[in-house]
Design an enzyme around this catalytic site. Structure first.
Site, PDB file in Angstrom:
ATOM      1  N   GLN A 229      55.823  -4.100-119.467  1.00 16.45           N
ATOM      2  CA  GLN A 229      56.269  -2.949-120.256  1.00 16.45           C
ATOM      3  C   GLN A 229      57.795  -2.891-120.354  1.00 16.45           C
ATOM      4  O   GLN A 229      58.357  -1.887-120.801  1.00 16.45           O
ATOM      5  CB  GLN A 229      55.746  -1.636-119.640  1.00 16.45           C
ATOM      6  CG  GLN A 229      54.243  -1.572-119.490  1.00 16.45           C
ATOM      7  CD  GLN A 229      53.500  -1.472-120.828  1.00 16.45           C
ATOM      8  OE1 GLN A 229      54.090  -1.181-121.863  1.00 16.45           O
ATOM      9  NE2 GLN A 229      52.203  -1.712-120.795  1.00 16.45           N
ATOM     10  N   LYS A 252      52.162  -7.726-125.872  1.00 15.67           N
ATOM     11  CA  LYS A 252      52.796  -6.407-125.811  1.00 15.67           C
ATOM     12  C   LYS A 252      54.158  -6.406-126.505  1.00 15.67           C
ATOM     13  O   LYS A 252      54.828  -5.390-126.576  1.00 15.67           O
ATOM     14  CB  LYS A 252      52.939  -5.960-124.363  1.00 15.67           C
ATOM     15  CG  LYS A 252      51.581  -5.684-123.698  1.00 15.67           C
ATOM     16  CD  LYS A 252      51.746  -5.019-122.377  1.00 15.67           C
ATOM     17  CE  LYS A 252      50.519  -5.153-121.509  1.00 15.67           C
ATOM     18  NZ  LYS A 252      49.433  -4.250-121.882  1.00 15.67           N
TER      19      LYS A 252
HETATM   20  N1  7TS Z   1      51.510  -4.933-115.865  1.00 11.63           N
HETATM   21  C1  7TS Z   1      51.708  -3.845-116.624  1.00 11.63           C
HETATM   22  C2  7TS Z   1      52.817  -2.903-116.285  1.00 11.63           C
HETATM   23  C3  7TS Z   1      50.873  -3.623-117.720  1.00 11.63           C
HETATM   24  O1  7TS Z   1      51.076  -2.560-118.492  1.00 11.63           O
HETATM   25  C4  7TS Z   1      49.834  -4.547-118.014  1.00 11.63           C
HETATM   26  C5  7TS Z   1      48.863  -4.297-119.132  1.00 11.63           C
HETATM   27  C6  7TS Z   1      49.714  -5.676-117.213  1.00 11.63           C
HETATM   28  C7  7TS Z   1      50.565  -5.836-116.139  1.00 11.63           C
HETATM   29  C8  7TS Z   1      48.713  -6.729-117.494  1.00 11.63           C
HETATM   30  O2  7TS Z   1      49.023  -7.398-118.665  1.00 11.63           O
HETATM   31  P1  7TS Z   1      48.035  -8.486-119.281  1.00 11.63           P
HETATM   32  O3  7TS Z   1      48.613  -8.786-120.609  1.00 11.63           O
HETATM   33  O4  7TS Z   1      48.015  -9.637-118.354  1.00 11.63           O
HETATM   34  O5  7TS Z   1      46.693  -7.796-119.371  1.00 11.63           O
HETATM   35  N2  7TS Z   1      48.697  -2.946-119.452  1.00 11.63           N
HETATM   36  C9  7TS Z   1      47.733  -2.405-120.245  1.00 11.63           C
HETATM   37  C10 7TS Z   1      47.687  -1.059-120.580  1.00 11.63           C
HETATM   38  O6  7TS Z   1      48.498  -0.222-120.216  1.00 11.63           O
HETATM   39  N3  7TS Z   1      46.612  -0.840-121.356  1.00 11.63           N
HETATM   40  O7  7TS Z   1      45.990  -1.995-121.548  1.00 11.63           O
HETATM   41  C11 7TS Z   1      46.658  -2.998-120.861  1.00 11.63           C
END
Ligand code: 7TS
Length: 433
Positions: A229, A252
């Protein structure tokens, strides 16, 4: 700078005007930006305009990213690092040039420090599995914070279970800000590694990461930043931050799903054993002895998500062309505008009121379950996330089972914040009559 509907945002002006990271101040052409994202123009639920406020879960993709994926599959598709034939050379060149784009985007020293993974989750698991198993022993401590995503909790728990190390958790205050004195106390001679989010997905809190990193380094602890984020909202300079590892996800930051990045300092990555074995990560294999490839290939076993990597580079180029300083200013304008408008709604409580926040607003509505809020808003085409946001310990800290969460991105508008507020008034009417 002009934001939506010609309103001028003094806050935005200040940020853009300062061009803090050297980006050229430019006008923020919100209408053009919205035109760049085809999905924003579709209607849903019987002709309702889509109001997409679930950007912390995943962002929408601009046409340039979609076009880049199509071009790869229509013109360039081939495996990388394998063939001498034309397409393989084209695909390999595009794949490696994408690595350079990522290197520049986070200001790493060298392409060797950029490892492609499936996302933040895999990047963190790579570190816990490879660095963790090699460096963490019984009696050691791993320090995280109370507002981590499960991706930055569970891999460390697995490591601690396997090694006999202890997981420590730095607390936050009622605003959702790290209590820095408590963090300082938890940095002990046993603290091998500290891992924390750049920004919280559930509260929006932006951590004072530079300070936290230097405190951890003064304690001789290694530092991993979960940047899932952070990257979409804040300019990243890993050399200036001096973090040891920085993990983020492509989806993201307007890129494809299934692709992510682990930045690691070269000396650390060099000393780490491989994460997975297979093709591409070796120099030579015999049944007696296998030698491993150089960085970053040592950590990229098997055929990678080639299109994903190339699409990610297109997304980062897009973000750079708009300018992260400009994006941050626009999102901060939306955050402040939406936060103040949401106060109108009786019984609405914002969870997470840190002074430094990314454009994420978590809230509860007295007497209404968050899932009902989400369902009613959805009828009007408004997409928010409801639930625990993969941060159950954080929900416990704030004594709520779940929240509604609106998260804003570079293409959102003040009108969309207004639509959210109008939708929430409707929810209140339905439940309170
Ligand atoms: N860390 C944070 C702070 C996140 O917001 C997320 C995903 C992850 C790790 C994991 O990321 P990924 O791309 O490996 O899944 N956050 C969210 C959310 O807030 N809603 O859906 C996924």
């Amino acid at each position: 700078m002009t934001t939506l509907a010609g309103r001028r945002s003094p806050f935005a002006e200040e940020l853009v005007g300062s061009a803090a990271n050297g980006q050229r101040p430019t006008a923020y052409d919100l209408e053009q930006i919205r035109r760049d994202f085809p999905i924003l123009h579709r209607t849903i639920r019987g002709g309702k305009k889509l109001v997409y406020l679930d950007n912390a879960a995943t962002t929408q993709k601009p046409q340039v990213v979609i076009d880049r994926l199509v071009r790869f599959y229509t013109q360039e598709n081939s495996n990388v690092h394998r063939g001498v034939h034309y397409l393989s050379e084209v695909a390999t060149a595009a794949y490696e040039s994408a690595r350079t784009t990522v290197k520049r985007f986070v200001n790493a020293r060298d392409e060797k420090e950029i490892v492609f993974t499936r996302g933040t989750t895999e990047s963190i698991n790579l570190v816990t599995s490879s660095w963790g198993r090699r460096n963490v022993r019984a009696g050691d401590e791993v320090l995280i914070t109370a507002i981590e995503h499960h991706s930055n909790i569970v891999p460390w728990q697995i490591l601690c279970d396997e090694t006999g190390a202890t997981l420590r958790v730095a607390p936050v205050n009622d605003a959702g800000e790290l209590i820095i004195e408590e963090y300082a106390k938890l940095l002990t001679p046993e603290t091998k590694i500290v891992a924390f989010g750049h920004a919280s997905n559930a509260l929006g809190t932006i951590n004072p990461i530079k300070r936290m990193i230097s405190m951890a380094h003064a304690n001789r602890s290694i530092v991993l930043i979960d940047g899932a984020q952070g990257v979409p909202h804040v300019t990243i300079d890993v050399q200036d931050l001096d973090c040891d590892f920085y993990a983020f996800s492509g989806h993201k930051v307007y890129g494809p799903t299934g692709i992510g990045v682990l930045y690691g300092k070269q000396a650390l990555l060099d000393a780490m054993p491989p994460y997975q074995g297979g093709g591409d990560m070796i120099l030579s294999v015999s049944f007696e002895k296998t030698t491993y490839n150089a960085l970053p290939y040592k950590f990229e076993a098997g055929t990678p998500d080639i299109a994903g990597v190339i699409g990610l580079a297109a997304a980062l180029d897009y973000v750079s062309s708009v300018g992260l300083t400009n994006i941050a200013a626009h999102e901060q304008d939306l955050l402040h505008y939406a936060t103040s408008r949401l106060q109108e709604i009786k019984g609405l409580r914002i969870i997470g009121t840190a002074a430094e926040k990314a454009s994420v607003i978590s809230f509860t509505l007295e007497g209404v379950h968050p899932h009902d809020i989400g369902t009613i808003l959805d009828q009007d085409g408004i997409a928010i996330r409801t639930g625990h946001h993969c941060a159950q310990p954080l929900m416990m800290r704030f004594n709520v089972p779940a929240t509604g969460r609106a998260s804003f991105a570079l293409y959102n508008t003040r009108e969309e914040a207004d639509a959210l507020v109008a939708g929430l008034h409707k929810v209140v009417e339905v439940f309170r009559g």
